[in-house]
Design a protein around this motif. Structure first.
Motif, PDB file in Angstrom:
ATOM      1  N   ASN A 175      11.642  30.844  74.734  1.00 18.19           N
ATOM      2  CA  ASN A 175      10.562  31.220  73.821  1.00 18.19           C
ATOM      3  C   ASN A 175      10.785  32.590  73.192  1.00 18.19           C
ATOM      4  O   ASN A 175       9.878  33.141  72.556  1.00 18.19           O
ATOM      5  CB  ASN A 175       9.222  31.211  74.569  1.00 18.19           C
ATOM      6  CG  ASN A 175       8.812  29.811  74.987  1.00 18.19           C
ATOM      7  OD1 ASN A 175       8.757  28.906  74.163  1.00 18.19           O
ATOM      8  ND2 ASN A 175       8.551  29.622  76.273  1.00 18.19           N
ATOM      9  N   PHE A 177      13.214  35.321  70.716  1.00 17.51           N
ATOM     10  CA  PHE A 177      14.165  35.355  69.609  1.00 17.51           C
ATOM     11  C   PHE A 177      15.514  35.804  70.173  1.00 17.51           C
ATOM     12  O   PHE A 177      15.680  36.953  70.590  1.00 17.51           O
ATOM     13  CB  PHE A 177      13.698  36.324  68.516  1.00 17.51           C
ATOM     14  CG  PHE A 177      12.619  35.783  67.636  1.00 17.51           C
ATOM     15  CD1 PHE A 177      12.917  34.888  66.620  1.00 17.51           C
ATOM     16  CD2 PHE A 177      11.300  36.157  67.824  1.00 17.51           C
ATOM     17  CE1 PHE A 177      11.912  34.384  65.793  1.00 17.51           C
ATOM     18  CE2 PHE A 177      10.294  35.662  67.008  1.00 17.51           C
ATOM     19  CZ  PHE A 177      10.601  34.761  65.992  1.00 17.51           C
ATOM     20  N   THR A 195      19.683  38.071  63.146  1.00 21.17           N
ATOM     21  CA  THR A 195      18.910  36.839  63.012  1.00 21.17           C
ATOM     22  C   THR A 195      18.619  36.302  64.405  1.00 21.17           C
ATOM     23  O   THR A 195      19.534  36.081  65.198  1.00 21.17           O
ATOM     24  CB  THR A 195      19.678  35.776  62.215  1.00 21.17           C
ATOM     25  OG1 THR A 195      19.978  36.291  60.914  1.00 21.17           O
ATOM     26  CG2 THR A 195      18.864  34.498  62.076  1.00 21.17           C
ATOM     27  N   ARG A 197      16.616  33.397  66.864  1.00 20.04           N
ATOM     28  CA  ARG A 197      16.127  32.024  66.839  1.00 20.04           C
ATOM     29  C   ARG A 197      15.434  31.708  68.153  1.00 20.04           C
ATOM     30  O   ARG A 197      15.935  32.050  69.234  1.00 20.04           O
ATOM     31  CB  ARG A 197      17.270  31.033  66.620  1.00 20.04           C
ATOM     32  CG  ARG A 197      16.819  29.576  66.560  1.00 20.04           C
ATOM     33  CD  ARG A 197      18.000  28.643  66.332  1.00 20.04           C
ATOM     34  NE  ARG A 197      17.566  27.255  66.233  1.00 20.04           N
ATOM     35  CZ  ARG A 197      17.357  26.453  67.271  1.00 20.04           C
ATOM     36  NH1 ARG A 197      17.556  26.904  68.505  1.00 20.04           N
ATOM     37  NH2 ARG A 197      16.950  25.202  67.082  1.00 20.04           N
ATOM     38  N   VAL A 198      14.257  31.050  68.064  1.00 15.17           N
ATOM     39  CA  VAL A 198      13.511  30.617  69.233  1.00 15.17           C
ATOM     40  C   VAL A 198      13.919  29.182  69.543  1.00 15.17           C
ATOM     41  O   VAL A 198      13.647  28.271  68.752  1.00 15.17           O
ATOM     42  CB  VAL A 198      11.988  30.718  69.011  1.00 15.17           C
ATOM     43  CG1 VAL A 198      11.238  30.243  70.246  1.00 15.17           C
ATOM     44  CG2 VAL A 198      11.589  32.144  68.661  1.00 15.17           C
ATOM     45  N   THR A 201      11.105  26.315  69.598  1.00 12.03           N
ATOM     46  CA  THR A 201      10.428  25.916  68.356  1.00 12.03           C
ATOM     47  C   THR A 201      11.360  25.798  67.161  1.00 12.03           C
ATOM     48  O   THR A 201      11.007  25.181  66.160  1.00 12.03           O
ATOM     49  CB  THR A 201       9.330  26.928  68.013  1.00 12.03           C
ATOM     50  OG1 THR A 201       9.933  28.209  67.746  1.00 12.03           O
ATOM     51  CG2 THR A 201       8.331  27.059  69.153  1.00 12.03           C
ATOM     52  N   GLU A 203      12.110  28.301  65.347  1.00 14.41           N
ATOM     53  CA  GLU A 203      11.734  29.374  64.416  1.00 14.41           C
ATOM     54  C   GLU A 203      12.848  30.417  64.344  1.00 14.41           C
ATOM     55  O   GLU A 203      13.439  30.794  65.354  1.00 14.41           O
ATOM     56  CB  GLU A 203      10.441  30.049  64.878  1.00 14.41           C
ATOM     57  CG  GLU A 203       9.991  31.191  63.966  1.00 14.41           C
ATOM     58  CD  GLU A 203       8.789  31.954  64.511  1.00 14.41           C
ATOM     59  OE1 GLU A 203       8.335  32.896  63.835  1.00 14.41           O
ATOM     60  OE2 GLU A 203       8.324  31.613  65.617  1.00 14.41           O
ATOM     61  N   THR A 204      13.122  30.915  63.132  1.00 15.17           N
ATOM     62  CA  THR A 204      14.100  31.977  62.946  1.00 15.17           C
ATOM     63  C   THR A 204      13.468  33.128  62.196  1.00 15.17           C
ATOM     64  O   THR A 204      12.521  32.942  61.425  1.00 15.17           O
ATOM     65  CB  THR A 204      15.342  31.494  62.175  1.00 15.17           C
ATOM     66  OG1 THR A 204      14.945  31.039  60.878  1.00 15.17           O
ATOM     67  CG2 THR A 204      16.061  30.379  62.921  1.00 15.17           C
ATOM     68  N   ALA A 205      13.975  34.312  62.428  1.00 13.56           N
ATOM     69  CA  ALA A 205      13.501  35.509  61.729  1.00 13.56           C
ATOM     70  C   ALA A 205      14.596  36.559  61.802  1.00 13.56           C
ATOM     71  O   ALA A 205      15.509  36.475  62.633  1.00 13.56           O
ATOM     72  CB  ALA A 205      12.202  36.023  62.359  1.00 13.56           C
ATOM     73  N   GLN A 232      10.659  43.521  61.961  1.00 10.06           N
ATOM     74  CA  GLN A 232      10.968  42.207  61.387  1.00 10.06           C
ATOM     75  C   GLN A 232      10.938  42.277  59.876  1.00 10.06           C
ATOM     76  O   GLN A 232      10.013  42.824  59.274  1.00 10.06           O
ATOM     77  CB  GLN A 232       9.965  41.159  61.871  1.00 10.06           C
ATOM     78  CG  GLN A 232      10.264  39.757  61.330  1.00 10.06           C
ATOM     79  CD  GLN A 232       9.262  38.730  61.817  1.00 10.06           C
ATOM     80  OE1 GLN A 232       8.492  38.986  62.735  1.00 10.06           O
ATOM     81  NE2 GLN A 232       9.270  37.561  61.195  1.00 10.06           N
ATOM     82  N   PRO A 235      10.108  37.232  55.060  1.00 13.55           N
ATOM     83  CA  PRO A 235      10.953  36.082  54.683  1.00 13.55           C
ATOM     84  C   PRO A 235      11.568  36.271  53.302  1.00 13.55           C
ATOM     85  O   PRO A 235      11.004  36.961  52.436  1.00 13.55           O
ATOM     86  CB  PRO A 235       9.980  34.901  54.699  1.00 13.55           C
ATOM     87  CG  PRO A 235       8.832  35.357  55.550  1.00 13.55           C
ATOM     88  CD  PRO A 235       8.718  36.833  55.327  1.00 13.55           C
ATOM     89  N   ARG A 410       6.367  43.368  64.538  1.00  9.31           N
ATOM     90  CA  ARG A 410       5.613  42.101  64.610  1.00  9.31           C
ATOM     91  C   ARG A 410       4.385  42.300  65.501  1.00  9.31           C
ATOM     92  O   ARG A 410       4.487  42.811  66.611  1.00  9.31           O
ATOM     93  CB  ARG A 410       6.511  41.010  65.192  1.00  9.31           C
ATOM     94  CG  ARG A 410       5.890  39.616  65.195  1.00  9.31           C
ATOM     95  CD  ARG A 410       6.956  38.628  65.612  1.00  9.31           C
ATOM     96  NE  ARG A 410       6.397  37.283  65.758  1.00  9.31           N
ATOM     97  CZ  ARG A 410       6.962  36.196  65.297  1.00  9.31           C
ATOM     98  NH1 ARG A 410       8.075  36.286  64.610  1.00  9.31           N
ATOM     99  NH2 ARG A 410       6.428  35.026  65.489  1.00  9.31           N
TER     100      ARG A 410
END
Length: 411
Positions: A175, A177, A195, A197-198, A201, A203-205, A232, A235, A410
């Protein structure tokens, strides 16, 4: 074969009852035992030239009844007889009886260590069955922890298995990043754009991470972002996303009155009735594609000096006749001047290949002149395109810098 594996080639003997034990002298008792082993373990009909999962066998060492070690051009492994393979515990067994040489061979060594005691390994020495089995089990525990536990009934503890430790680490951070790529920041060179990634889920950020902190992790793939302290980036805007080729529709009603020969008219009507299936599985005629879906351009491909005419729709090539290609002149010709020039080069290449020996030099001279023309045109096109590329790159950097300046913690 791997460096820590047995030095198989030429050290065990040729296939056959005597070949299995050709490196030592045998009395009648040895021969009787050899036949008894074969009755128990069966045989493997693999030899030099046989097919394997890795290509044609270049070497095949029958180290014991029912076990052959093979080498192919790029890889290798072990093939077991059905009897030998049946002795492999189900969690570790490959139904094919093939076990590749890097990791799976340890399965065979763990279950059939006695078969390897007469093999000379990388050190040139033989090893005892106990040593072979112990080493193989350590490897299986390291790389196949789930199967190892099922087979042995043991519980692997943290630090005892590389693969199990990887599993536990991923579960602990599913859970979070976690690193999925990095790049240098435009506005803060002492930071990297990481970058994350979770896994749970998808999800990337992107985050700004101090380079000094990033380098403290021995394995960058295990860097875990802390959103409470790593800023962060917002997008990317939709316009930053890569755009596909533009599709344009065309009204073909004017073709009814176009001046065409009967042969050209027949070819055109046949091509426009031709049905094509798109990526979504929809079937449409070429006319429907041109008038309703749109195409990118007309183009020509060359294969062996022969021209192929068609329409481009993104990455799809819709082949048509030369007559249809010419009749559809309302659709732009997408070829550059240099690509047109290179078609002449390709055509001359095909002619040179088929020409008689005494005609080839003249064709080579023409080919050299054609290639010089192509090179000059291509160089000119590149010079025209470079300012556009530079402008696009500067625009991309400016957009990235703006995102970095807008980066926040965040919440």
């Amino acid at each position: 074969m791997t460096s820590n594996g047995p030095a198989h080639k030429g050290q065990v003997g040729e296939p056959g009852h005597g070949g299995h034990f050709a490196h030592a002298r045998h009395d009648d008792t040895d021969v009787l035992l050899a036949f008894a082993e074969q009755d128990k373990w069966g045989t493997v009909n693999i030899d030099v030239g046989s097919r394997t999962p890795w290509g044609e066998a270049q070497n095949a060492d029958h180290i014991a009844p029912g076990i052959v070690i093979v080498d192919a051009a790029g890889h290798g492994g072990v093939k077991l007889s059905p009897e030998r393979n049946a002795a492999i515990p189900t969690p570790l067994r490959n139904r094919s009886g093939w076990y590749e040489e890097d990791s799976e061979r340890f399965i065979v060594e763990a279950i059939h260590p006695d078969a390897y005691t007469k093999v000379r390994w990388g050190t040139g020495q033989t090893r005892t069955a106990e040593d072979i089995r112990t080493s193989a089990l350590e490897h299986l525990r390291d790389r196949y922890p789930d199967q190892y536990e099922k087979v042995t009934g043991e519980t692997i503890l943290p630090g005892q298995s590389y693969e199990r430790d990887e599993q536990l680490w991923k579960q602990a951070h599913e859970n979070d990043f976690v690193y999925a790529g990095s790049a240098t920041a435009e506005t803060e060179p002492d930071h990297v754009i990481l970058t994350g990634r979770v896994a749970a889920t998808g999800e990337t950020a992107e985050f700004l991470v101090p380079r000094s902190e990033y380098k403290t992790v021995s394995d960058p793939r295990k860097f875990v972002v802390d959103p409470t302290k790593h800023r962060q980036l917002p997008p990317k805007q939709d316009e930053d996303a890569p755009q596909g080729p533009t599709l344009t529709t065309y009204d073909l009603s004017g073709l009814a009155s176009a001046r065409l020969t009967s042969a050209a008219r027949s070819a055109l009507e046949k091509d426009l009735r031709q049905r094509w299936r798109d990526a979504d599985g929809n079937v449409r005629t070429l006319r429907e594609i041109i008038e309703r879906d749109g195409v990118t351009e007309r183009t020509i491909v060359q294969d062996g000096g022969k021209r192929g005419y068609g329409l481009s729709q993104g990455s799809s090539f819709l082949r048509v006749s030369a007559a249809t290609w010419k009749a559809l002149d309302m659709i732009p010709d997408g070829r550059s001047e240099s690509s047109k020039a290179y078609e002449k080069v390709s055509s001359l290449d095909a002619r040179i290949e088929k020409a008689a020996f005494h005609d080839r030099q003249a064709l080579r001279d023409k080919r050299a002149a054609a290639y010089e023309t192509y090179s000059a045109l291509r160089q000119s096109e590149l010079e025209d395109e470079r300012p556009k590329w530079a402008a696009a790159e500067e625009q991309k950097k400016a957009a990235q810098a703006a995102r970095e300046r807008a980066a926040t913690i965040r919440r």
